[in-house]
Design an enzyme around this catalytic site. Structure first.
Site, PDB file in Angstrom:
ATOM      1  N   LYS A 132       0.848  -1.188   0.000  1.00 37.62           N
ATOM      2  CA  LYS A 132       0.000   0.000   0.000  1.00 37.62           C
ATOM      3  C   LYS A 132       0.883   1.236   0.000  1.00 37.62           C
ATOM      4  CE  LYS A 132       0.539   1.877   3.344  1.00 37.62           C
ATOM      5  NZ  LYS A 132       1.826   2.490   3.815  1.00 37.62           N
ATOM      6  N   TYR A 217      -3.219   4.735   6.664  1.00 32.80           N
ATOM      7  CA  TYR A 217      -3.542   3.899   7.829  1.00 32.80           C
ATOM      8  C   TYR A 217      -4.761   4.462   8.560  1.00 32.80           C
ATOM      9  CZ  TYR A 217       0.797   1.269   7.411  1.00 32.80           C
ATOM     10  OH  TYR A 217       1.802   0.450   6.955  1.00 32.80           O
TER      11      TYR A 217
END
Lengths: 368, 368
Positions: A132, A217
């Protein structure tokens, strides 16, 4: 002003949409069969974090390396028992198609290279784990999903927190009603960026600043903790463009997420300080994690304050990375979709694009 | 994207604007002379919190009561040694002008009555302490300031945190550079509203919901902690209008403040859960308070996390309320402006009006 009587209904629908996220999939293990990973990129994360994790895996093993640095690759191969014939560089990468040891390609490259190597891996007949953020744009994400689909290969994004014990336990608490009706989600994620020449600070390689790298996140947690998808965003960015680290990418961005149930999410990411916090406030209590998404040392409290610290049960793997690596192996062995498939990465990138647009235009952006 | 090289300059200017806020004024004491307070309103705050504080004061004493409940007033007067001739009701209130014992009127009434009783007190030749929020509208605040100015009387707003030891110490840390360049401010303030018939839940009496009542702590802290005035706001409100408590006023509102230096403030207030937190993030560390603005039990940490808890030096009074009550007495005795004069209350109400407008219109509102 939103009537939140629809909340239960919408949460249920939200849960259905993201039912797979942060679930504990029941996947049959296949004893004796470990799938082989090729690690693409021997940088800090690939070499420093991922490669040492195979010793903790039950269903995954390291079988190949892809690097632009032959000496480094040779040294790492020797250390981890990878045969020299399974060392590739970026030119002969496509030859992996002829290596039957490789089941999965793990793309640990700068973000701008994720799409290319995911698509080439799929074309070579390999399943893909991609770090990611998934890619520098939603268009690239869509192309990656299409390429893997066309090749009939799995695509999973490296959202390690979906396999991290504290996060899994926090989600269980949130879903259990332990804190009553969820009202508010907040998360700040930041770290102090150092070297101005790091690829993460070059927009062409990273696609963006703290939001892409660490703010994701907070965003992803907002989605898996609430079990809902945001319907609108508003964002404000502040960056000192005279700081040599921030000539190309943003330092700090604060973004608000509106959820269908009426839950408000407030997130911040930054490259100028360390911060790692997740908070859920319900009408009966709160779920508090600080740090919440670190490699280790995460802490979880549930209740009115920090008097009740929770020790979570073990996650699905010996470590969050082992859980992540083995999940994709098990999905392949059982022909299931990963809980964090390409679509999960695409959703985050679409929201990130809206957050950047909101900050640029100084207005609320409704999400499609 | 804001260039924050102007930060030091603007912070200095900001400090000048609000130089008085959360300072420790050097005011000469006048031994032997205590100014007399009339408490208007014997509700939870006036009777339960303020009246018991005079025993902690050096320069202030309780001399009169104003109440619509004669029996209650008589009982309280007897308990605190207030002569019966110094008991007033809302009809004969203006007769306080003939009572030389009364120097100051402390307005502890529902918000909708603040303007009327402040203006009548000033007209009766008395100085005024008025509870926060100052009034239901900025127009009322302006009328209150004008009335006190015309009468040549001091007007102070009951911002007790400007006299609370942890908050004062936190401001000193912020100004000292202990956490480096300030980047981010966050505060959540909330409590669980109970009785749906409480005046605070009736819009005509309260002027608004959680933002007016408890969110103002987050807003005021954002201003005194940063030393800056916000230049724009964005807000999102969520209220369950089927909850009998929230038929008239908002439950939860999340608002973002833009400061000239580039600091971003993120604040939330709610009536559906308890939350009391102030966080400042600088590029060298953070100032963390939880709870931050309670009557007691506030906690302060300075550093990278919560490992370094700070015990602040005593505030200006034995308690935050004694410091507050004596500050106005000393300002009167020394003919100085209170550090939280009417203009301070007006600033908050103007920002609150912009926050409500932003939530209604779903857009960023620039502040004049």
């Amino acid at each position: 002003m939103m009537n939140i009587n629809r909340r239960n209904l919408v949460l249920a629908a939200g849960s259905a949409i993201t039912a797979s996220a942060v679930g504990l999939p029941v996947l049959a293990a296949t004893p004796g069969r470990k799938l082989g990973y090729a690690i693409v990129g021997l940088g800090g994360y690939g070499l420093g974090i991922i490669i040492p994790q195979f010793k903790n895996c039950q269903h995954s093993k390291l079988v190949a390396l892809v690097s632009g640095d032959p000496a480094k690759a040779k040294r790492v191969a020797a250390e981890y028992g990878v045969p020299e014939r399974s060392i590739y560089d970026y030119k002969n990468f496509d030859a992996i198609k002829d290596n039957p040891d490789i089941d999965i390609v793990y793309v640990c490259l700068p973000v701008s290279m994720h799409a290319e190597y995911t698509i080439r891996a799929a074309a070579a007949g390999k399943h893909v784990m991609c770090e990611k953020p998934m890619a520098v744009s939603s268009a690239e994400c869509e192309a990656m999903i299409a390429a893997c689909k066309k090749a009939g290969k799995k695509l999973m994004i490296g959202y390690r927190c979906h396999f991290e014990a504290h996060n899994l336990e926090a989600v269980r608490f949130a879903r259990s009603g332990a804190i009553g009706k969820l009202r508010y989600f907040r998360s700040e994620h930041g770290f102090t960026a150092g070297n101005p020449n790091a690829w993460r600070l070059k927009k062409a390689m990273s696609g963006g600043g703290s939001l892409m790298d660490i703010g994701i996140y907070a965003l992803n947690a907002a989605r898996y903790m609430t079990g809902e998808e945001p319907i609108a965003v508003y964002a404000k960015e502040t960056t000192d463009r005279n700081d040599p680290r921030f000539r190309e990418v943003e330092d700090m961005i604060e973004f608000q997420l509106e959820f269908p149930s009426g839950v408000i999410g407030s997130c911040m990411s930054m490259y100028s300080a360390n911060q790692n916090h997740i908070l859920l406030v319900g009408d009966k209590g709160r779920i508090d994690m600080e740090p919440g998404t670190r490699y280790d040392g995460n802490k979880l409290w549930v209740g009115q304050d920090r008097s009740n610290q929770i020790t979570p049960p073990p996650g699905p793997g010996l470590t969050q990375w082992a859980g992540q690596l083995d999940h994709l192996s098990l999905c392949i062995l059982n022909n299931k979709e990963p809980i964090v498939a390409g679509e999960e990465g695409l959703r985050d990138i679409r929201i990130i694009e809206a957050v950047y647009r909101s900050a640029r235009e100084q207005k609320r952006i409704a999400l499609a």
